[in-house]
Design a protein around this motif. Structure first.
Motif, short mmCIF file in Angstrom:
data_model
loop_
_atom_site.label_atom_id
_atom_site.label_comp_id
_atom_site.label_asym_id
_atom_site.label_seq_id
_atom_site.Cartn_x
_atom_site.Cartn_y
_atom_site.Cartn_z
N GLY A 166 1.39 -2.15 0.99
CA GLY A 166 2.49 -1.34 0.50
C GLY A 166 3.12 -0.46 1.56
N PRO A 167 4.21 0.22 1.21
CA PRO A 167 4.93 1.05 2.17
C PRO A 167 4.13 2.27 2.62
N THR A 169 -5.41 4.89 -3.54
CA THR A 169 -4.97 4.83 -4.92
C THR A 169 -5.20 3.49 -5.60
N ALA A 170 -5.30 2.41 -4.85
CA ALA A 170 -5.50 1.09 -5.46
C ALA A 170 -6.42 0.27 -4.56
N GLN A 174 2.89 -4.07 -3.27
CA GLN A 174 3.11 -2.66 -3.55
C GLN A 174 2.11 -2.20 -4.60
N THR A 175 1.49 -1.04 -4.38
CA THR A 175 0.47 -0.55 -5.31
C THR A 175 0.81 0.85 -5.81
N THR A 200 4.33 -7.64 -6.55
CA THR A 200 4.78 -8.28 -5.32
C THR A 200 6.29 -8.14 -5.20
N ILE A 201 6.74 -8.01 -3.97
CA ILE A 201 8.17 -8.04 -3.67
C ILE A 201 8.35 -9.12 -2.62
#
Length: 122
Positions: free
Chosen positions: A43-44, A52-53, A119-120, A80-81
């Motif tokens: 993720g970003p 967090t994940a 992304q989470t 997902t992106i």
């Protein structure tokens, strides 16, 4: 005798560290490796994502315009992106933790995928 035991413990420790290092990576199967211009990223906010994940994703197939994979989500949520060469993108639904792996994928109709972002959130 104690020197022999110490050497065996040291060798076992090194093998354990090596094995854990391998388990901690996301490996792509040889047949599914993306082209050099494609990227797969966490993720970003990679530093906070780890807190967090918790997840492990593997891409299992690459068809150029479509990719497929499996994600084990241990805590938090993930989506997902998929970014496409023609400038478009598609975003998957949020999926949460469960014992079984999720099937994930991304499509780029009339284009090829160039990047997948996992992304989470908490």
């Amino acid at each position: 005798m104690s020197g022999c035991i110490a050497r065996k413990i040291a060798a076992f420790g090194a093998a354990t560290v090596a094995a854990l290092g391998i388990l901690g990576t996301t490996a792509l199967p040889a047949a599914a490796e993306p082209a050099a211009d494609r990227t797969i990223t966490a993720g970003p906010n990679a530093a906070t994502d780890a807190i967090t994940a918790s997840y492990h994703c593997v891409i299992t197939a690459d068809y150029g315009w479509r990719w497929e994979g499996k994600c084990n989500i241990y805590s938090g949520e993930l989506r997902t992106i998929t970014y496409c060469a023609n400038g478009t993108s598609s975003t998957g639904l949020w999926i949460g933790a469960r014992p079984e792996a999720w099937d994930v994928w991304g499509n780029c109709p009339n284009s090829t995928w160039t990047r997948v972002l996992f992304q989470t959130r908490g």
